[in-house]
Design a protein around this motif. Structure first.
Motif, PDB file in Angstrom:
ATOM      1  N   SER A   1     -34.026  13.156 -46.973  1.00 20.22           N
ATOM      2  CA  SER A   1     -32.778  13.031 -47.787  1.00 20.22           C
ATOM      3  C   SER A   1     -31.853  11.449 -47.509  1.00 20.22           C
ATOM      4  O   SER A   1     -31.683  11.420 -47.021  1.00 20.22           O
ATOM      5  N   PRO A   2     -31.928  11.476 -48.890  1.00 25.39           N
ATOM      6  CA  PRO A   2     -31.373   9.916 -48.932  1.00 25.39           C
ATOM      7  C   PRO A   2     -30.139   9.159 -48.382  1.00 25.39           C
ATOM      8  O   PRO A   2     -29.473   8.599 -48.007  1.00 25.39           O
ATOM      9  N   GLY A   3     -28.921  10.301 -48.036  1.00 24.33           N
ATOM     10  CA  GLY A   3     -27.528  10.676 -47.343  1.00 24.33           C
ATOM     11  C   GLY A   3     -26.821   9.904 -48.247  1.00 24.33           C
ATOM     12  O   GLY A   3     -27.163   9.489 -49.697  1.00 24.33           O
ATOM     13  N   ASN A   4     -25.601   9.760 -47.503  1.00 19.14           N
ATOM     14  CA  ASN A   4     -24.993   8.999 -48.626  1.00 19.14           C
ATOM     15  C   ASN A   4     -24.425   7.555 -48.780  1.00 19.14           C
ATOM     16  O   ASN A   4     -23.294   7.434 -49.553  1.00 19.14           O
TER      17      ASN A   4
ATOM     18  N   PRO B   1     -38.451   4.714 -48.711  1.00 18.45           N
ATOM     19  CA  PRO B   1     -38.758   5.456 -49.614  1.00 18.45           C
ATOM     20  C   PRO B   1     -38.396   7.044 -49.113  1.00 18.45           C
ATOM     21  O   PRO B   1     -38.386   7.502 -47.944  1.00 18.45           O
ATOM     22  N   ILE B   2     -38.497   7.612 -50.561  1.00 22.22           N
ATOM     23  CA  ILE B   2     -37.938   8.786 -50.075  1.00 22.22           C
ATOM     24  C   ILE B   2     -39.095   9.696 -49.840  1.00 22.22           C
ATOM     25  O   ILE B   2     -40.373   9.465 -50.936  1.00 22.22           O
ATOM     26  N   LEU B   3     -40.011  10.601 -48.907  1.00 22.83           N
ATOM     27  CA  LEU B   3     -40.954  11.520 -49.345  1.00 22.83           C
ATOM     28  C   LEU B   3     -41.242  11.491 -49.757  1.00 22.83           C
ATOM     29  O   LEU B   3     -40.281  12.414 -51.049  1.00 22.83           O
ATOM     30  N   PRO B   4     -42.417  11.785 -50.975  1.00 21.37           N
ATOM     31  CA  PRO B   4     -42.472  12.625 -51.880  1.00 21.37           C
ATOM     32  C   PRO B   4     -42.779  14.769 -51.597  1.00 21.37           C
ATOM     33  O   PRO B   4     -43.473  15.012 -50.749  1.00 21.37           O
ATOM     34  N   ARG B   5     -41.931  14.903 -52.642  1.00 21.06           N
ATOM     35  CA  ARG B   5     -41.894  16.438 -52.760  1.00 21.06           C
ATOM     36  C   ARG B   5     -43.354  17.183 -51.806  1.00 21.06           C
ATOM     37  O   ARG B   5     -42.714  18.235 -51.604  1.00 21.06           O
ATOM     38  N   ASP B   6     -43.568  17.055 -52.534  1.00 17.88           N
ATOM     39  CA  ASP B   6     -44.956  17.355 -52.705  1.00 17.88           C
ATOM     40  C   ASP B   6     -45.652  17.555 -51.389  1.00 17.88           C
ATOM     41  O   ASP B   6     -46.512  17.951 -50.297  1.00 17.88           O
TER      42      ASP B   6
END
Length: 130
Positions: A83-86, A95-100
């Motif tokens: 979750s990237p945070g504020n 990078p943001i972890l892929p949803r899958d």
């Protein structure tokens, strides 16, 4: 040994037995402990850490098995955001972890344990259950 410190330390030395509190909430490390010795698989304590970069930390660890006594170094790297945070940090390539690839925790189906009381019971159901 007199029990007093020498050199820069004055006064009595404090006896502080080593405890392994490696799980959140202060519970003792066990099967789910954070770090294990690579030689004997016993839980290990982190003795020192040094932040090398914003994403990499170097840890020095000590095996709790006195028969093993292995000390070793670990590099802990942050690889993805879940979750990237504020706070925006464009200088970090994170990078943001892929949803899958996310691990989704799903509660057990309702009614899987008939003896388990529901927190959503009203007072009349609670009296009937008792």
């Amino acid at each position: 040994m007199s029990g007093t410190g020498g050199g820069l330390i004055r006064g009595h030395m404090v006896h502080a037995p080593m405890e392994f509190r490696l799980q959140p909430g202060g519970s003792r490390g066990g099967e789910g402990c954070f770090l294990r010795c690579p030689k004997c698989e016993t839980q290990a304590a982190i003795r020192r850490s040094e932040k090398l970069t914003p994403l990499v930390t170097q840890l020095d660890a000590l095996c709790s098995n006195t028969g093993c006594g292995h000390t070793f170094r670990v590099q802990l790297e942050i690889t993805h955001s879940i979750s990237p945070g504020n706070i925006d940090r464009p200088d970090l390539h994170l990078p943001i972890l892929p949803r899958d690839q996310l691990v989704h925790v799903v509660p057990p189906p309702r009614g899987s344990d008939p003896d388990q009381p529901s927190f959503l019971m009203n007072a009349s159901e609670d009296a009937e259950a008792a």
